[in-house]
Design a protein around this motif. Structure first.
Motif, PDB file in Angstrom:
ATOM      1  N   ASP A  65     -36.027 -27.501 -13.399  1.00 41.01           N
ATOM      2  CA  ASP A  65     -37.330 -27.629 -12.724  1.00 41.01           C
ATOM      3  C   ASP A  65     -37.218 -28.553 -11.517  1.00 41.01           C
ATOM      4  OD1 ASP A  65     -38.418 -26.003 -14.648  1.00 41.01           O
ATOM      5  OD2 ASP A  65     -39.185 -27.656 -15.878  1.00 41.01           O
ATOM      6  N   TRP A  66     -36.524 -29.663 -11.688  1.00 37.19           N
ATOM      7  CA  TRP A  66     -36.390 -30.640 -10.595  1.00 37.19           C
ATOM      8  C   TRP A  66     -35.567 -30.071  -9.440  1.00 37.19           C
ATOM      9  CZ3 TRP A  66     -32.068 -33.902  -9.045  1.00 37.19           C
ATOM     10  CH2 TRP A  66     -32.441 -34.939  -8.168  1.00 37.19           C
ATOM     11  N   LEU A  67     -34.458 -29.422  -9.773  1.00 29.26           N
ATOM     12  CA  LEU A  67     -33.575 -28.894  -8.730  1.00 29.26           C
ATOM     13  C   LEU A  67     -34.167 -27.682  -8.017  1.00 29.26           C
ATOM     14  CD1 LEU A  67     -30.133 -29.302 -10.538  1.00 29.26           C
ATOM     15  CD2 LEU A  67     -30.857 -30.465  -8.455  1.00 29.26           C
ATOM     16  N   ASN A  68     -35.201 -27.079  -8.586  1.00 33.88           N
ATOM     17  CA  ASN A  68     -35.856 -25.948  -7.923  1.00 33.88           C
ATOM     18  C   ASN A  68     -37.014 -26.365  -7.026  1.00 33.88           C
ATOM     19  OD1 ASN A  68     -34.363 -23.623  -8.652  1.00 33.88           O
ATOM     20  ND2 ASN A  68     -35.240 -23.666 -10.715  1.00 33.88           N
ATOM     21  N   GLU A  69     -37.310 -27.674  -6.983  1.00 31.50           N
ATOM     22  CA  GLU A  69     -38.290 -28.165  -6.004  1.00 31.50           C
ATOM     23  C   GLU A  69     -37.746 -27.913  -4.597  1.00 31.50           C
ATOM     24  OE1 GLU A  69     -41.226 -29.468  -6.331  1.00 31.50           O
ATOM     25  OE2 GLU A  69     -41.382 -29.856  -8.489  1.00 31.50           O
ATOM     26  N   PRO A  70     -38.548 -27.383  -3.675  1.00 29.12           N
ATOM     27  CA  PRO A  70     -38.033 -27.012  -2.337  1.00 29.12           C
ATOM     28  C   PRO A  70     -37.309 -28.159  -1.630  1.00 29.12           C
ATOM     29  CG  PRO A  70     -40.251 -26.156  -2.653  1.00 29.12           C
ATOM     30  CD  PRO A  70     -39.972 -27.031  -3.825  1.00 29.12           C
ATOM     31  N   GLU A  71     -37.862 -29.356  -1.702  1.00 30.82           N
ATOM     32  CA  GLU A  71     -37.247 -30.490  -0.984  1.00 30.82           C
ATOM     33  C   GLU A  71     -35.910 -30.883  -1.620  1.00 30.82           C
ATOM     34  OE1 GLU A  71     -41.276 -30.095   0.152  1.00 30.82           O
ATOM     35  OE2 GLU A  71     -40.437 -30.353  -1.879  1.00 30.82           O
ATOM     36  N   ILE A  72     -35.823 -30.781  -2.938  1.00 32.12           N
ATOM     37  CA  ILE A  72     -34.567 -31.118  -3.625  1.00 32.12           C
ATOM     38  C   ILE A  72     -33.516 -30.048  -3.345  1.00 32.12           C
ATOM     39  CG2 ILE A  72     -33.497 -31.617  -5.848  1.00 32.12           C
ATOM     40  CD1 ILE A  72     -35.517 -33.717  -4.951  1.00 32.12           C
ATOM     41  N   ARG A  73     -33.943 -28.779  -3.361  1.00 31.70           N
ATOM     42  CA  ARG A  73     -32.996 -27.695  -3.041  1.00 31.70           C
ATOM     43  C   ARG A  73     -32.426 -27.872  -1.647  1.00 31.70           C
ATOM     44  NH1 ARG A  73     -34.953 -22.982  -2.359  1.00 31.70           N
ATOM     45  NH2 ARG A  73     -37.174 -23.242  -2.771  1.00 31.70           N
ATOM     46  N   LEU A  74     -33.265 -28.321  -0.728  1.00 33.38           N
ATOM     47  CA  LEU A  74     -32.807 -28.536   0.639  1.00 33.38           C
ATOM     48  C   LEU A  74     -31.761 -29.644   0.696  1.00 33.38           C
ATOM     49  CD1 LEU A  74     -33.242 -27.684   3.602  1.00 33.38           C
ATOM     50  CD2 LEU A  74     -34.965 -29.496   3.776  1.00 33.38           C
ATOM     51  N   GLU A  75     -31.934 -30.693  -0.096  1.00 29.83           N
ATOM     52  CA  GLU A  75     -30.982 -31.805  -0.097  1.00 29.83           C
ATOM     53  C   GLU A  75     -29.596 -31.349  -0.548  1.00 29.83           C
ATOM     54  OE1 GLU A  75     -31.321 -34.904   0.973  1.00 29.83           O
ATOM     55  OE2 GLU A  75     -33.409 -34.558   1.561  1.00 29.83           O
ATOM     56  N   PHE A  76     -29.544 -30.419  -1.515  1.00 33.87           N
ATOM     57  CA  PHE A  76     -28.253 -29.994  -2.076  1.00 33.87           C
ATOM     58  C   PHE A  76     -27.835 -28.594  -1.620  1.00 33.87           C
ATOM     59  CE2 PHE A  76     -29.799 -33.142  -5.189  1.00 33.87           C
ATOM     60  CZ  PHE A  76     -28.711 -34.007  -5.184  1.00 33.87           C
ATOM     61  N   SER A  77     -28.549 -28.035  -0.650  1.00 35.86           N
ATOM     62  CA  SER A  77     -28.226 -26.694  -0.125  1.00 35.86           C
ATOM     63  C   SER A  77     -28.165 -25.655  -1.249  1.00 35.86           C
ATOM     64  CB  SER A  77     -26.886 -26.733   0.627  1.00 35.86           C
ATOM     65  OG  SER A  77     -26.924 -27.661   1.672  1.00 35.86           O
ATOM     66  N   LEU A  78     -29.201 -25.608  -2.054  1.00 34.87           N
ATOM     67  CA  LEU A  78     -29.247 -24.690  -3.193  1.00 34.87           C
ATOM     68  C   LEU A  78     -30.321 -23.637  -3.002  1.00 34.87           C
ATOM     69  CD1 LEU A  78     -29.035 -27.218  -6.188  1.00 34.87           C
ATOM     70  CD2 LEU A  78     -27.210 -25.726  -5.346  1.00 34.87           C
ATOM     71  N   ASN A  79     -30.091 -22.471  -3.579  1.00 31.62           N
ATOM     72  CA  ASN A  79     -31.125 -21.454  -3.692  1.00 31.62           C
ATOM     73  C   ASN A  79     -31.919 -21.723  -4.964  1.00 31.62           C
ATOM     74  OD1 ASN A  79     -30.310 -19.844  -1.372  1.00 31.62           O
ATOM     75  ND2 ASN A  79     -28.511 -19.297  -2.600  1.00 31.62           N
ATOM     76  N   GLU A  80     -33.034 -21.017  -5.121  1.00 31.56           N
ATOM     77  CA  GLU A  80     -33.800 -21.164  -6.354  1.00 31.56           C
ATOM     78  C   GLU A  80     -33.022 -20.503  -7.489  1.00 31.56           C
ATOM     79  OE1 GLU A  80     -38.373 -20.640  -7.981  1.00 31.56           O
ATOM     80  OE2 GLU A  80     -37.824 -20.035  -5.935  1.00 31.56           O
ATOM     81  N   ASN A  81     -32.887 -21.206  -8.609  1.00 32.85           N
ATOM     82  CA  ASN A  81     -32.081 -20.718  -9.726  1.00 32.85           C
ATOM     83  C   ASN A  81     -32.864 -20.796 -11.030  1.00 32.85           C
ATOM     84  OD1 ASN A  81     -29.246 -20.282  -8.591  1.00 32.85           O
ATOM     85  ND2 ASN A  81     -29.675 -22.363  -7.875  1.00 32.85           N
ATOM     86  N   VAL A  82     -32.526 -19.901 -11.956  1.00 35.76           N
ATOM     87  CA  VAL A  82     -33.114 -19.949 -13.288  1.00 35.76           C
ATOM     88  C   VAL A  82     -32.300 -20.933 -14.127  1.00 35.76           C
ATOM     89  CG1 VAL A  82     -33.987 -17.609 -13.166  1.00 35.76           C
ATOM     90  CG2 VAL A  82     -31.690 -18.009 -14.059  1.00 35.76           C
TER      91      VAL A  82
END
Length: 470
Positions: A65-82
């Protein structure tokens, strides 16, 4: 994550910044990305999980849930993940954890150029939730949860610098002496020949000491006082023994002798002797009082000769019989009798053994400094919080421990690189980093400002380019 009325976003940023800096310094991208080719980079997901472990240390579902927050995903260059993506990440990390440890050891050696690779080893247990987890078994619980299944894990830490360099995971019923070979072999590649391996008596066996010597290393360990050592104790002359130290008018003296190519250090501590006598006297007082209480009940119910003993957690009914020779003793006489029975002649003595010819002072000083591995064990269990485990397969368990291990390495590197931080506990460092806040202030035309707040003397160090070599 906080969101105020003007759409600005605020979140804890210190652990994110620290993780990204030291992941770059460790070269996690080059180490990890070889193990996953498709989708988000394995290093980016791992960095996100490490930052979450440092920041919150909650379950993988909450990490998702935390890593799928848009701002957090941007920090780690991640896509939305299940959530399943993050569980698969643990599986991949666990499958390759031995190789990853070796690559990390090589990188740490390159960064810090280890001159001294003396190392402490220690073992503990982690409680598991559920009955069907791989590696789960009932065993001696260091978490004081004998009702739960557990796994055991080992850690290795260099003396200089104080960095963790290896870990191992095994079944929950494995003893330290059985677990030692696995941890030692994971550590071996980081060691120079003739390094000193320091362990406690739980791992002190002939087989383990032979393994250390076969690999051209030395050992220093604590040993139990046996009947063979009793002969040395009986002839121990405190007036002739070498005085190692004196504190508060209490001396510690040592008799050093060699036996079968092994150096033995038999110490007598006046403080340890005094403490031991006090403990035994207090125990005798407690037992004498209990004994007299039982005697009164027996005398009042002489025919039944049965007494109910109450304990804090349960009731035990057992048949007891009063020894005739103890009848008529006063409570003080009974206490003295019990105290005399408890004296073994070993009070105040302890034994160290080593394959290396150390001085008596070097041996005891080196072994006393083993508290650094105990502090590391406390940090990874109670500050980084790798317990309790909420994953079930063997690889996922190893991957989860690896995340905690990497988080501990990053925190230890941060502390080692900044001399001003050496006096702080790891919990203090994390408290400061968690308070560091980043606010993203959104403006017109999709522009935004990044505002850092709550900086203190600890968290400001992660913005020093010298800290992480960036």
């Amino acid at each position: 994550m906080e969101e105020n009325n003007n759409k600005n976003k605020s979140f804890s940023f210190g652990c994110i910044k620290l993780t990204k800096q030291y992941a770059k310094k460790l070269g996690l991208a080059s180490i990890l990305n070889r193990f996953k080719r498709k989708g988000d980079k394995l290093s980016n997901i791992t960095e996100g999980l490490i930052a979450h472990k440092l920041n919150f240390s909650t379950s993988i579902n909450q990490a998702s849930d935390w890593l799928n927050e848009p701002e957090i995903r941007l920090e780690f260059s991640l896509n939305e993940n299940v959530p399943k993506t993050f569980y698969r990440t643990l599986e991949i990390l666990g499958r390759h954890e031995a190789c990853i440890q070796t690559l990390i050891q090589n990188k740490l050696s390159e960064i810090y150029d280890f001159q001294n690779t003396d190392v402490d080893l220690d073992w503990s247990s982690i409680t598991l939730h559920g009955l069907h987890a791989a590696l789960a078994a009932y065993g001696y619980s260091r978490d004081h949860r004998p009702d739960r299944m557990q796994l055991t894990f080992g850690l290795a830490q260099l003396r200089k610098p104080k960095l963790p360099i290896a870990f191992s995971v095994a079944e929950g019923n494995k003893l330290d002496k059985q677990h030692f070979p696995l941890t030692f072999k994971r550590t071996l590649k980081a060691l120079e020949p003739e390094s000193l391996i320091i362990v406690d008596r739980g791992a002190n066996t002939k087989q383990n000491k032979s393994l250390i010597r076969e690999k051209h290393q030395h050992y220093l360990c604590s040993a139990s006082l046996s009947a063979k050592v009793d002969k040395e104790i009986k002839t121990f002359d405190k007036s002739q023994a070498e005085v190692i130290e004196e504190r508060n008018e209490q001396k510690t003296s040592c008799l050093k002798y060699e036996d079968n190519g092994e150096f033995n250090y038999l110490y007598f501590s006046e403080k340890l002797y005094s403490d031991s006598i006090k403990r035994k006297r207090a125990l005798a007082q407690k037992q004498a009082k209990l004994g007299k209480d039982i005697e009164k009940k027996l005398m009042s119910k002489r025919k039944k000769k049965k007494v109910i003993l109450n304990t804090p957690n349960y009731q035990v009914e057992e048949k007891v019989e009063l020894q005739q020779r103890l009848e008529g003793m006063s409570c003080k006489e009974f206490e003295d009798f019990l105290f005399e029975q408890s004296i073994e002649g070993r009070e105040g003595f302890f034994l160290l053994k080593s394959s290396k010819n150390l001085t008596s002072k070097e041996a005891i000083t080196t072994y006393r400094n083993r508290d650094i591995i105990e502090k590391l064990m406390d940090s990874i269990k109670n500050t980084i919080c790798i317990k309790p485990m909420r994953v079930w397969t063997a690889n996922a368990i190893k991957g989860a421990v690896l995340i905690g291990f990497l988080a501990q390495i990053i925190l230890a590197m941060f502390q080692y690189d900044n001399q001003d931080l050496h006096k702080y506990r790891h919990s203090t460092l994390l408290h400061s980093l968690r308070n560091l806040t980043l606010t993203i202030q959104y403006c017109q035309d999709m522009q935004h400002n990044r505002i850092i707040s709550n900086i203190d003397n600890i968290s400001k160090l992660i913005f020093d380019p010298k800290t992480a070599g960036t």
